[in-house]
Enzyme design. Structure first.
Site, PDB file in Angstrom:
ATOM      1  N   GLU A 385     -27.096  69.893 -74.104  1.00 40.17           N
ATOM      2  CA  GLU A 385     -27.974  70.315 -75.204  1.00 40.17           C
ATOM      3  C   GLU A 385     -27.303  70.292 -76.574  1.00 40.17           C
ATOM      4  O   GLU A 385     -27.684  71.064 -77.464  1.00 40.17           O
ATOM      5  CB  GLU A 385     -28.530  71.710 -74.944  1.00 40.17           C
ATOM      6  CG  GLU A 385     -29.460  71.770 -73.746  1.00 40.17           C
ATOM      7  CD  GLU A 385     -30.169  73.101 -73.605  1.00 40.17           C
ATOM      8  OE1 GLU A 385     -29.650  74.098 -74.112  1.00 40.17           O
ATOM      9  OE2 GLU A 385     -31.254  73.122 -72.998  1.00 40.17           O
ATOM     10  N   GLU A 458     -33.901  70.332 -66.690  1.00 43.55           N
ATOM     11  CA  GLU A 458     -34.138  71.783 -66.633  1.00 43.55           C
ATOM     12  C   GLU A 458     -35.601  72.043 -66.978  1.00 43.55           C
ATOM     13  O   GLU A 458     -36.177  71.320 -67.802  1.00 43.55           O
ATOM     14  CB  GLU A 458     -33.270  72.556 -67.644  1.00 43.55           C
ATOM     15  CG  GLU A 458     -31.795  72.556 -67.340  1.00 43.55           C
ATOM     16  CD  GLU A 458     -30.986  73.415 -68.332  1.00 43.55           C
ATOM     17  OE1 GLU A 458     -31.534  74.411 -68.846  1.00 43.55           O
ATOM     18  OE2 GLU A 458     -29.827  73.065 -68.586  1.00 43.55           O
TER      19      GLU A 458
HETATM   20  C1  GAL Z   1     -30.983  75.835 -71.232  1.00 43.27           C
HETATM   21  C2  GAL Z   1     -29.489  75.755 -70.944  1.00 43.27           C
HETATM   22  C3  GAL Z   1     -29.106  76.511 -69.700  1.00 43.27           C
HETATM   23  C4  GAL Z   1     -29.763  77.861 -69.672  1.00 43.27           C
HETATM   24  C5  GAL Z   1     -31.241  77.653 -69.744  1.00 43.27           C
HETATM   25  C6  GAL Z   1     -32.031  78.923 -69.596  1.00 43.27           C
HETATM   26  O1  GAL Z   1     -31.252  75.616 -72.552  1.00 43.27           O
HETATM   27  O2  GAL Z   1     -29.100  74.422 -70.807  1.00 43.27           O
HETATM   28  O3  GAL Z   1     -27.725  76.640 -69.611  1.00 43.27           O
HETATM   29  O4  GAL Z   1     -29.328  78.603 -70.763  1.00 43.27           O
HETATM   30  O5  GAL Z   1     -31.543  77.076 -70.993  1.00 43.27           O
HETATM   31  O6  GAL Z   1     -33.355  78.605 -69.434  1.00 43.27           O
END
Ligand code: GAL
Length: 747
Positions: A385, A458
């Site tokens: 990110e 994610e």
């Molecule tokens: C994302 C990140 C993860 C975690 C997640 C929580 O942005 O890559 O490490 O923080 O959010 O939803």
């Protein structure tokens, strides 16, 4: 690796750095075993500052005069972080990254007799070391948390081998790059012997080849085409071959042994293909952390995580967010066919040039450690990110390509368009919650007017944190969000798959989480006990392997807003589910294919229109009834669950990962404890206080007094000496439960 000894025992440990003195007289010194976490934390509500300290580990090794004629390395599989190694007070080597292995040549500093080995390291989150420098949503637990080895060589060694499958789909062969090192001034000459055996021990390849004299380091490359009888590695049949590469010169020999899976893995614009067959990747992100001990979990605990992901939750993929993870975990992924997206350490922040060059080194260390894992299908070579940084990511991508031409790269981002330097556009897509769309349209995110290989890395996570103790309405919404994203991921062949955030709840920095230092983002809690959402994935398992039926309810009248249990989602891979009330009223319900047309196994949803039929007009005060849920496959009953209307605390169940443990090597077993009613269902609001005790040869990881949360808790026990070992669990309500373990010597 002819002569490798584990050096996990008899380390002294204390706070602060002491590089040139014996720490045994320091009053606070402790004797510890590796894997070790420098700071044992509570489950929740603590200050992360307790991790931000310096530590020293020390032990002696005994060396004979004949050892002094050899070459000895200390090999550390993982030290978090900024490790410096000293021998008899003299600096021997350093490694700053907390996730990759390193070796230190110690021979020049050794003397005959006892030698003092000192390792200093720090939990201070040094901003010049990735992933540090910004904020990160996870903790980096200091300690020597992976195995330590002493490696002794006579004249030469094979210090690495890269094996690549060739022509997998036509006539499989094997290409080997063999990395040799001679420790002799006059160099080494000799022969290389290669054998490749299948799981029955039958050789499919035996080869001997002369090696001309070489000095220092050398690489020998060989290719073997059209091997006979090769079975491909895939997720249903993860066929592994044992490869042994032995170099023999006139003084000694050294063997490097590893496993190889013949397979081809490709991300395309039409999705992901394993051995030419389309496969939708359905995965979870995993942190390698555990309650209390952070990263310091040994082999059994690591393997259990892979097994849970694959067999209990039904995932076929895991992303090692956000760093290279335990070799034990990856080995298990190879064995059970769990595909892996592995990435370098980092979280949003990119540091200066020096930081970036350490990150490029991390790509190298990760790939050189892990290139032989057939389960790994993608290297993550961006900082998770982070913003674009063309030159930096050009270097990380090039590094990956130079080392491994067989795997594609990804680089996880949460911003759209921008530089696309990797092979696969890997996006964290948190749109659901921001809008009502389950996922973004790929073209809106990469901004190209053509398709690109695409993977969702994610979703959900912080958009809908959910605790096991949250009420049924909340859990139902949690389940629904997972169902909707999964359905969408299945709807579009351009999307190679979707990897949820995340496997299990994890400890984090104060900038994240629920104020308790926990991100409750998992489909399971920190003990890996599934929340309802885990069954969204489990219910996609092929029913010929396991029938799954999980009604998203505690079956009570007043748990949900406005009473009752409808609409009731039943996560199942059954053809239909029959609900029978104790008064004989029954109804049969079928998968909600219209609502979830793309899921292999849509849930059964009993809508509110069924309320009259099943429960009469008024559930509130209308007489709540016992119920039986029956799952059918091809007309046969395959699974049944009973729910009691009036729940009586009836048992404290104790579920143990395994009853046999290995002595003196920090072998662990997970224990899940649950209070259940007379129908065997969890009592989510039952509180109890448990006192734990063990025999001398067993240890409970974490506190000895625990409470049940959401009717359940978990723990890991760690074996010490051989013999019978006992864990006693004393409950205020249920009295004592005893678990007996057989602790056996390692063979
Ligand atoms: C994302 C990140 C993860 C975690 C997640 C929580 O942005 O890559 O490490 O923080 O959010 O939803």
């Amino acid at each position: 690796m002819n002569n490798s000894t584990l050096l996990n025992s008899d380390w002294l440990f204390c706070e602060n750095h002491y590089c040139d003195m014996n720490i045994s007289n320091i009053p606070t010194v402790e004797t510890v075993k590796i894997p070790h976490c420098s700071v044992e934390l509570p489950m929740s509500y603590f200050s992360e500052k307790s991790l931000h300290r310096d530590f020293t580990y020390q032990r002696t090794i005994s060396v004979t005069s004949s050892d002094l004629a050899k070459t000895q390395f200390l090999y550390f599989e993982g030290v978090m972080c900024d490790a410096k190694v000293y021998v008899n007070g003299e600096f021997a080597g350093a490694h700053s990254d907390g996730y990759t292995p390193f070796e230190v040549l110690i021979t020049p500093l050794l003397q005959c007799g006892d030698n003092l080995i000192t390792v200093t390291m720090s939990g201070k989150e040094n901003p010049s070391i990735p992933p540090f420098g910004g904020q990160i949503d996870y903790l980096c637990y200091p300690g020597i948390y992976r195995d330590v080895h002493l490696r002794t060589y006579s004249s030469c060694r094979v210090f690495n081998v890269k094996a690549e499958s060739v022509n997998v789909l036509t006539s499989p062969g094997l290409k080997l790059d063999i990395y040799l090192e001679s420790f002799l001034k006059e160099g080494s000459a000799g022969k290389l012997e290669v054998t490749v055996c299948n799981k029955r021990g039958e050789a499919i390849l035996e080869h001997v080849e002369e090696v001309e004299r070489f000095y220092g380091k050398a690489v020998s490359t060989m290719q073997f085409d059209e091997l006979k009888g090769v079975e491909l590695w895939d997720i249903e049949n993860p066929e592994l071959y044992k490869v042994e590469v032995r170099f023999v010169d006139k003084h000694s020999s050294d063997t490097f042994a590893f496993r190889h899976g013949f397979r081809e893995a490709v991300f395309t614009t039409e999705g992901f293909f394993l051995n030419g067959k389309h496969l939708k990747l359905i995965g979870a992100n995993r942190h390698q952390s555990y309650p209390y001990i952070g990263y310091a979990m040994g082999q059994s605990g690591q393997e259990l995580d892979a097994d849970i992901l694959r067999f209990e939750f039904g995932f076929n993929t895991v992303r090692t967010s956000h760093y290279p993870q335990s070799p034990y975990f990856l080995n298990r992924c190879d064995e059970i066919g769990l595909l892996v997206f592995e990435e370098i350490p980092g979280w949003q922040h990119i540091g200066d040039e020096d930081w970036q060059s350490r990150s490029v080194d991390n790509v190298k260390a990760m790939i050189q450690r892990d290139w032989n894992h057939p389960s790994i299908i993608l290297w993550g070579v961006r900082i998770n990110e982070s913003d674009d940084n063309f030159d930096f990511f050009d270097k990380t991508n090039r590094q990956a390509k130079v080392l491994d031409s067989t795997r594609q790269t990804g680089g996880v981002r949460c911003h759209f368009k921008g530089d696309f330097q990797e092979d696969v556009f890997t996006l964290n897509d948190f749109i659901l919650g921001e809008t009502d769309d389950p996922l973004r349209k790929p073209a809106d995110t990469h901004g190209k007017d053509y398709d690109v290989p695409y993977l969702v890395t994610e979703y959900n996570g912080h958009m809908f944190p959910t605790k096991r103790i949250d009420n049924e309405n909340w859990q139902m919404e949690h389940v629904t969000r997972h169902l909707r994203v999964l359905n969408e991921a299945h709807s579009n062949d351009n999307i190679s798959g979707a990897i949820t955030w995340c496997m299990a709840d994890y400890n984090t920095h104060k900038e994240f989480g629920s104020g308790d230092m926990v991100c409750h983002h998992g489909v399971s809690d920190a003990f890996r006990k599934p929340k309802f959402a885990a069954y969204v994935y489990a219910s996609q398992i092929n029913p010929s392997k396991k029938a799954v039926m999980e009604p998203v309810t505690y079956w009570t009248v007043g748990e949900r807003c406005a009473a009752g249990v409808l609409p009731l989602i039943i996560l199942t891979n059954c053809d239909c589910v029959e609900v029978t009330l104790e008064n004989g009223i029954k109804g049969k319900f079928y998968p909600a294919r219209e609502q979830y047309p793309h899921l292999p196994h849509p849930p059964v949803i009993i809508g509110t229109e069924a309320a009259d039929q099943l429960f009469g007009k008024h559930s509130w005060g209308g007489g709540w009834k016992n119920a039986t849920f029956t799952g059918y496959l091809e007309g046969e009953v395959v699974v049944e669950r009973h729910f009691s209307a009036s729940k009586i605390p009836s048992d404290l169940t104790v579920n143990v990962q395994k009853n046999q443990l290995l002595a003196n090597c920090s072998d662990t077993a997970r224990v899940l404890i649950e209070t259940v009613d007379q129908s065997g269902n969890i009592l989510p609001y039952f509180s109890d206080f448990l006192t734990l005790s063990t025999s001398d040869n067993l240890e409970v990881i974490g506190p000895k007094e625990v409470i049940l949360e959401a009717g359940t808790t978990g723990l890991w026990v760690k074996a010490k000496g051989a013999g019978n070992a006992v864990l006693k669990i004393h409950s205020h309500k249920f009295g004592e439960r005893e678990v007996v373990f057989d602790v056996v010597e390692q063979k």
